[in-house]
Scaffold this motif. Sequence first.
Motif, PDB file in Angstrom:
ATOM      1  N   GLN A 152     -43.598  -3.242   7.563  1.00 47.48           N
ATOM      2  CA  GLN A 152     -44.763  -2.387   7.744  1.00 47.48           C
ATOM      3  C   GLN A 152     -44.416  -0.963   7.304  1.00 47.48           C
ATOM      4  O   GLN A 152     -43.242  -0.591   7.262  1.00 47.48           O
ATOM      5  N   PRO A 153     -45.427  -0.156   6.991  1.00 48.88           N
ATOM      6  CA  PRO A 153     -45.157   1.240   6.613  1.00 48.88           C
ATOM      7  C   PRO A 153     -44.444   1.979   7.736  1.00 48.88           C
ATOM      8  O   PRO A 153     -44.740   1.779   8.918  1.00 48.88           O
ATOM      9  N   GLY A 154     -43.484   2.813   7.357  1.00 48.76           N
ATOM     10  CA  GLY A 154     -42.791   3.656   8.318  1.00 48.76           C
ATOM     11  C   GLY A 154     -41.614   3.010   9.009  1.00 48.76           C
ATOM     12  O   GLY A 154     -40.907   3.665   9.784  1.00 48.76           O
ATOM     13  N   VAL A 155     -41.347   1.715   8.747  1.00 49.56           N
ATOM     14  CA  VAL A 155     -40.222   1.021   9.384  1.00 49.56           C
ATOM     15  C   VAL A 155     -38.973   1.222   8.535  1.00 49.56           C
ATOM     16  O   VAL A 155     -39.016   1.146   7.303  1.00 49.56           O
ATOM     17  N   ASN A 156     -37.846   1.473   9.188  1.00 51.28           N
ATOM     18  CA  ASN A 156     -36.578   1.676   8.489  1.00 51.28           C
ATOM     19  C   ASN A 156     -36.261   0.474   7.619  1.00 51.28           C
ATOM     20  O   ASN A 156     -36.344  -0.680   8.051  1.00 51.28           O
ATOM     21  N   ILE A 157     -35.861   0.747   6.375  1.00 49.13           N
ATOM     22  CA  ILE A 157     -35.582  -0.317   5.407  1.00 49.13           C
ATOM     23  C   ILE A 157     -34.449  -1.224   5.867  1.00 49.13           C
ATOM     24  O   ILE A 157     -34.355  -2.389   5.472  1.00 49.13           O
ATOM     25  N   GLY A 158     -33.578  -0.719   6.726  1.00 50.98           N
ATOM     26  CA  GLY A 158     -32.454  -1.512   7.220  1.00 50.98           C
ATOM     27  C   GLY A 158     -32.897  -2.760   7.973  1.00 50.98           C
ATOM     28  O   GLY A 158     -32.232  -3.799   7.922  1.00 50.98           O
ATOM     29  N   ILE A 174     -52.983   3.426   0.695  1.00 49.64           N
ATOM     30  CA  ILE A 174     -52.462   2.262  -0.041  1.00 49.64           C
ATOM     31  C   ILE A 174     -51.413   1.536   0.800  1.00 49.64           C
ATOM     32  O   ILE A 174     -51.413   0.307   0.922  1.00 49.64           O
ATOM     33  N   ASN A 175     -50.499   2.321   1.401  1.00 52.83           N
ATOM     34  CA  ASN A 175     -49.445   1.728   2.228  1.00 52.83           C
ATOM     35  C   ASN A 175     -50.017   0.972   3.423  1.00 52.83           C
ATOM     36  O   ASN A 175     -49.539  -0.115   3.781  1.00 52.83           O
ATOM     37  N   ALA A 176     -51.039   1.539   4.039  1.00 47.30           N
ATOM     38  CA  ALA A 176     -51.656   0.883   5.196  1.00 47.30           C
ATOM     39  C   ALA A 176     -52.307  -0.435   4.794  1.00 47.30           C
ATOM     40  O   ALA A 176     -52.230  -1.435   5.519  1.00 47.30           O
ATOM     41  N   ALA A 177     -52.951  -0.450   3.610  1.00 48.42           N
ATOM     42  CA  ALA A 177     -53.562  -1.695   3.122  1.00 48.42           C
ATOM     43  C   ALA A 177     -52.494  -2.737   2.826  1.00 48.42           C
ATOM     44  O   ALA A 177     -52.672  -3.932   3.125  1.00 48.42           O
ATOM     45  N   TYR A 178     -51.372  -2.290   2.251  1.00 46.26           N
ATOM     46  CA  TYR A 178     -50.242  -3.199   2.025  1.00 46.26           C
ATOM     47  C   TYR A 178     -49.767  -3.795   3.350  1.00 46.26           C
ATOM     48  O   TYR A 178     -49.518  -5.000   3.457  1.00 46.26           O
ATOM     49  N   GLY A 179     -49.601  -2.952   4.346  1.00 46.63           N
ATOM     50  CA  GLY A 179     -49.096  -3.411   5.641  1.00 46.63           C
ATOM     51  C   GLY A 179     -49.981  -4.468   6.271  1.00 46.63           C
ATOM     52  O   GLY A 179     -49.497  -5.468   6.819  1.00 46.63           O
ATOM     53  N   ASP A 180     -51.300  -4.283   6.195  1.00 51.04           N
ATOM     54  CA  ASP A 180     -52.225  -5.266   6.766  1.00 51.04           C
ATOM     55  C   ASP A 180     -52.117  -6.609   6.045  1.00 51.04           C
ATOM     56  O   ASP A 180     -52.101  -7.675   6.684  1.00 51.04           O
TER      57      ASP A 180
END
Length: 603
Positions: free
Chosen positions: A450-456, A558-564
């Motif tokens: 999801q957007p904002g989550v650490n890539i790790g 755009i990021n929020a739409a990706y996350g959904d």
Amino acid sequence: MGSPLDWIRSTGAPVVEDQAAAERRANDKEANEKEGAVATDGPHGSANGENDGDSDAISLNAQHGVQAIEALTKVWTKNNLILAYATIWVIFFVDALQSTMSGSLVAYVTSDFYAHGLTATTGIMSGLIGGLSKLSLAKILDIWGRPQGFAIVLFFLTIGLIMMAACNGVETYCAAQVFYWVGYNGISYTISIFIADTSALKNRGLMLAFASSPYIITVWVGGPLAQAFLDGPGWRWAYGVFAIITPVVCMPLLGLFWVNYRRADAAGLLPKREVVKRTSWQSVVHYFHEFDVIGLLLITAGLALFLLPFSIYHHQAEQWKSPLIIAFIVVGGVLIVAFAFWEKYFARVTFIPYELLMDRTVLGACILAATLFVSFYIWNSYFFSFLQVVSGLNVTEATYLTNTYSIGSCFWSIVVGILIRRTGRFKWIALYFGVPVTILGVGLMIAFRQPGVNIGYIVMCQIFIAFGGGTLVICEQIAAMAATSHQYIAVVLAIEGMFASVGGAIGSTIAAAIWNGVFPERLAEYLPLESQGNFTEIYTQLPVQMSYPIGSPTRDAINAAYGDAQKWMIVASTVIQIVSIISVLVWRDIKVKDFKQVKGRVV
């Protein structure tokens, strides 16, 4: 259409036992099977393939391709064996390199043609045909020979690469993908059969893992190579260069085949083939039925027409009410039903040998392969785009992360191969480690992709999936091969490959349906007013999505739409994994350590 025993007779394979005897033996085996029992016989002949008096003699009743490879392994030297496996490693290295690079370029190819939303759709038809063609390829390998089949699929791969380099639209690119995947899947399948021909069952998992090990290296090279082509001559040259390199690196293996086949023939090891005189037309008719061309066309067209509407309906003005979409679903469904009737009542040679498929270990392995591919293609179809747009990674970085699965699974499959060699068993590894770890990795992505989550956290999930998937891929192949004898290995692995490819097509279909159903709707809802006029460009082109600065209102939308869209894709991917538990539970706990399934000088 004849019975399954008629199918065996028509292919030249021995009828080992009648149906009543087979049922008695199956019942006896079922009654005596316990954890730790040794499975000394496969369901279609002895597990070691000893159908003649001499356990190491050429199988007189096997088809010509099987006889030829058994003769080859009797005459070649230890150095030939080493050279063959070294050549196989190089072939897999080149194939893995261009496959990794190609995966990084797909989104840019479709974006060039203003069709980024069709990224997953491009793989549906090619995946189906690539998998279904393995059954015809299995026939070629068994009837004509291993090198003949290898040369044919190498030709298809090369043509596919040339077509992708020269394509001028997404339609041509999709057509090129069909040729490419028939060739690419065919080469990996043919080499897998060759590995099965030249390795003891207890070592086969390790040798299959060895052949896949180049992915551990190519994952670090494929991304920078793709970026170099994008920054330099363009993606067309990326395909064109490998259209030259791939045939060159495959020629030594064909040469090794040819030299040792001539040596075996000169030594008189190949049984004399009965020459059947046919006219050209009679030959066409014979092979038309032998390869069940009508069955192949019916199931391929039926599945493709039935699955495609789920990924293209969004491009129709009336969507699900569109006459085109309705026609695709109806005609596809009718063709699938027609395929079943054709196989049961009319086909002279059945497309799927039911007596093999109905073995519970073989069927369980096939269902597991399909489940893994459905799940993988659902969560992976737009993963690369997610990493670039939402996580802000460049092509090289995104390629590294998406190929964490390749690195981890190829490394871990070597460990699994060693465990199978030491313990002689595979079911416990799949059931108690492979399945639960895979489900854990996929399920955690619901929260972490999801957007904002650490890539790790995403990397952690990929490692879990890699270790679980690496375990299950090796175990499913060993399960399918352990349940039969040498002469049926090509067919069994072809069926397993067919299930995997159909699973991949279904997964791509589900992914495309969720993406096209959720992403544009959420995008239209979230976009700020000043960007609403650019909706079509944003939706259809990956570079346009990335052109908005990170942190800007449009990029956040755009990021929020990706996350959904990603959330629902991963939920579906996790739910389907439940089937994998059942598919492994039905396997017989076969002990492979003491099998002698192949003949001659083998690993």
